[in-house]
Design a protein around this motif. Sequence first.
Motif, mmCIF file in Angstrom:
data_model
loop_
_atom_site.group_PDB
_atom_site.id
_atom_site.type_symbol
_atom_site.label_atom_id
_atom_site.label_comp_id
_atom_site.label_asym_id
_atom_site.label_seq_id
_atom_site.Cartn_x
_atom_site.Cartn_y
_atom_site.Cartn_z
ATOM 1 N N PHE A 29 5.419 10.543 4.723
ATOM 2 C CA PHE A 29 4.724 9.421 5.362
ATOM 3 C C PHE A 29 4.740 8.194 4.455
ATOM 4 O O PHE A 29 5.103 7.093 4.871
ATOM 5 C CB PHE A 29 3.280 9.818 5.687
ATOM 6 N N GLU A 30 4.370 8.372 3.203
ATOM 7 C CA GLU A 30 4.248 7.232 2.286
ATOM 8 C C GLU A 30 5.625 6.704 1.882
ATOM 9 O O GLU A 30 5.861 5.494 1.850
ATOM 10 C CB GLU A 30 3.449 7.628 1.036
ATOM 11 N N PHE A 31 6.542 7.639 1.561
ATOM 12 C CA PHE A 31 7.885 7.212 1.145
ATOM 13 C C PHE A 31 8.570 6.425 2.269
ATOM 14 O O PHE A 31 9.104 5.338 2.050
ATOM 15 C CB PHE A 31 8.738 8.419 0.752
ATOM 16 N N ILE A 78 1.194 9.863 -5.367
ATOM 17 C CA ILE A 78 1.329 11.286 -5.035
ATOM 18 C C ILE A 78 1.918 12.095 -6.197
ATOM 19 O O ILE A 78 1.300 13.080 -6.627
ATOM 20 C CB ILE A 78 2.121 11.493 -3.714
ATOM 21 N N ARG A 105 2.478 15.042 2.470
ATOM 22 C CA ARG A 105 2.276 13.665 2.930
ATOM 23 C C ARG A 105 3.271 12.685 2.325
ATOM 24 O O ARG A 105 3.254 11.495 2.666
ATOM 25 C CB ARG A 105 0.841 13.260 2.592
ATOM 26 N N PHE A 106 4.120 13.160 1.418
ATOM 27 C CA PHE A 106 5.030 12.233 0.731
ATOM 28 C C PHE A 106 5.957 11.514 1.713
ATOM 29 O O PHE A 106 6.215 10.308 1.572
ATOM 30 C CB PHE A 106 5.850 12.990 -0.322
ATOM 31 N N GLY A 164 0.818 -1.211 0.000
ATOM 32 C CA GLY A 164 0.000 0.000 0.000
ATOM 33 C C GLY A 164 0.856 1.268 0.000
ATOM 34 O O GLY A 164 0.511 2.262 -0.647
ATOM 35 N N TYR A 165 1.965 1.230 0.716
ATOM 36 C CA TYR A 165 2.851 2.400 0.724
ATOM 37 C C TYR A 165 3.474 2.630 -0.650
ATOM 38 O O TYR A 165 3.544 3.757 -1.129
ATOM 39 C CB TYR A 165 3.943 2.254 1.795
ATOM 40 N N HIS A 207 1.053 4.289 -2.921
ATOM 41 C CA HIS A 207 0.804 5.713 -2.656
ATOM 42 C C HIS A 207 2.031 6.588 -2.920
ATOM 43 O O HIS A 207 1.894 7.770 -3.223
ATOM 44 C CB HIS A 207 0.252 5.895 -1.239
#
Lengths: 199, 199, 199, 199
Positions: free
Chosen positions: D66-68, D38, D63-64, D30-31, D34
């Motif tokens: 968080f996902e990265f 982005i 928010r990048f 999931g990461y 995302h």
Amino acid sequence: MTYTTKTFNLPELSGLSAKQIKVHLGLYAGYVKHVNLIPEKIAQLAKENKLENQYLIHELRRRFGFEFNGMRMHEYYFEQFENEATERNANSALEKATTEKYGNGENFIAHIREVAGSRGIGWVVVYADPRANTIHTVFVNDHEVGQLAGLPVLLALDMWEHAFMVDYVPSEKASYIDAFFANLNWQTIEARFENTLQS
Amino acid sequence: MTYTTKTFNLPELSGLSAKQIKVHLGLYAGYVKHVNLIPEKIAQLAKENKLENQYLIHELRRRFGFEFNGMRMHEYYFEQFENEATERNANSALEKATTEKYGNGENFIAHIREVAGSRGIGWVVVYADPRANTIHTVFVNDHEVGQLAGLPVLLALDMWEHAFMVDYVPSEKASYIDAFFANLNWQTIEARFENTLQS
Amino acid sequence: MTYTTKTFNLPELSGLSAKQIKVHLGLYAGYVKHVNLIPEKIAQLAKENKLENQYLIHELRRRFGFEFNGMRMHEYYFEQFENEATERNANSALEKATTEKYGNGENFIAHIREVAGSRGIGWVVVYADPRANTIHTVFVNDHEVGQLAGLPVLLALDMWEHAFMVDYVPSEKASYIDAFFANLNWQTIEARFENTLQS
Amino acid sequence: MTYTTKTFNLPELSGLSAKQIKVHLGLYAGYVKHVNLIPEKIAQLAKENKLENQYLIHELRRRFGFEFNGMRMHEYYFEQFENEATERNANSALEKATTEKYGNGENFIAHIREVAGSRGIGWVVVYADPRANTIHTVFVNDHEVGQLAGLPVLLALDMWEHAFMVDYVPSEKASYIDAFFANLNWQTIEARFENTLQS
């Protein structure tokens, strides 16, 4: 002033096992303990009267919001299950306000579910803003990132993984939210809103 | 529902220049604008009815706490300077409560100053906790990190650099805080506390 | 192991006053001091060998990222102004990589300016991701929220209010960013990127 | 540039069930999704060339991290289990460095365990600081709060609840950490450190 761990008058819940609730209440008790620990430690450090303790005091206090909200949000959460699940009261002030904001009561619930789909862990929180006569529904990261300043809390849905992972894996979050709504005592939530109208 | 930028009835302030206040009010207006922009953008994105917009909606909403608190905290801040500075009322309910918690009213002010020494930028916020009949003073990072959930705000001291850097450099923070207290209308703060006792 | 406050070989800067730089370097020194203070305090607390000190230790350590990044990001920042401003080298590996990502070197600068328009305070940071042979430009809140894990830093633009408010008000941010680019020694930034290619 | 979901060459793990790992790898995917979403969304919004899209772009980009980091930290984590568990190499550069900092290799492990006891969810991360020839071990909240800027990651211990709650409840965290160390391929971690010495 010491906070005490509350006991909640919980009925048997549907879709949330006794073990899940027990684990969750255990974590709640940890927050209460640390809410009390922080001011106690600060008082000790202040009494030593060393300039160099100032930084420790500041950093302990900076964490108070995490622990306090960890305590208070769980109280909002479990109180919502107390006594027994009830239907929404179509004549309540809350129903009127949510209808104004979200179209109708069902849309309000759909909206909460949509917000609960936010990535990361935290809470869906519904607030009243008495200054503006409106309602806000937001996602709070952790316990303390993004809480709306000064607003009374109407509804709290715990989206930390510990809230459901005894019973569900993360890909089954929707079933956990089903269980949340199935067990909700709406009278509690309606009363919280009533209370914001009086002040 | 649209929030409007409030006008504050500010007297001439001591130790805070007209330029400082003008710059600060300009930033406040930016928060109001963005508080209104977020729900508007979310509504637009939702209307497009694309599944892939969901993530944008969530990430916009996650930022609501920053903008909302940026608006509301500045309202708490500037309201405290409205009309004119007044002395603390020794017979107020607030004086009674702060004396119980901090020893006396002067200690309460010393405590706020101590919390204001926390590193980083943000706010000193004093809250009432009506459930526990007590007062909490914390440091909130930025506008939205560490706000106490559901608690009414009594006093807000802005410790962002923009709050003082027109008039002072960071090493002169103490003079800014002097100015803050010199201009405070305590009646406003006392009334906020009174209001929490009625509900 | 103790960190020391570095001295930067700064030329006269255009658009950034000597007072602005002096204030800024003073804040940098505060971060170095606290980077050293945290492990020292932790060691003291650990030596006391009390179970109850564990929580203090954890909360002190949680703040290390703020202080460490406050130190290190300012070092990246001021190093970029050392010696003298130079033009971008059109034959550098960095120019090749930024052209691949952003179209050309001018677009890269325009992109940094766009990211710098993010609301709130923090840093524009450009990183290399050697695992993926690419570059990322993000906005980091404060010093420690949103740093990309494990990635070498190529360029750091300070967007805290203290970085410019001696010389500019927040509505003049664009002039501050002009000054930042006018004083940039691109050789330093190009060398940082070269360094990531060797490992 | 698109990131791809990696496959890890995992042996059967002791103390971590196949279901636990499967759930965890699902979240990792999931990461990655995302991280790619982005920049794609930002590019779409930028192409529309509307001034009002700027705010959406900024908030998506914020928010990048968080996902990265959600992607990259999980890669560090699962890589550490690849091939097979190995003992620490007493002659490695890492052993030398950890002995210098923590007294000996066993103390290093005890230190990681101590940091893992921090409240809240996140990661224990061990970094090298090549500028200062030292090692730092910190607790990162969520994925992106408190990462040390620019430092290479040596070891990553996932303390999110999803990392263990298929197999353990939160009060059994110590058993999860036992399992983490039992499955660790120290050669991977030693090689990461070697790599930081070459640049």
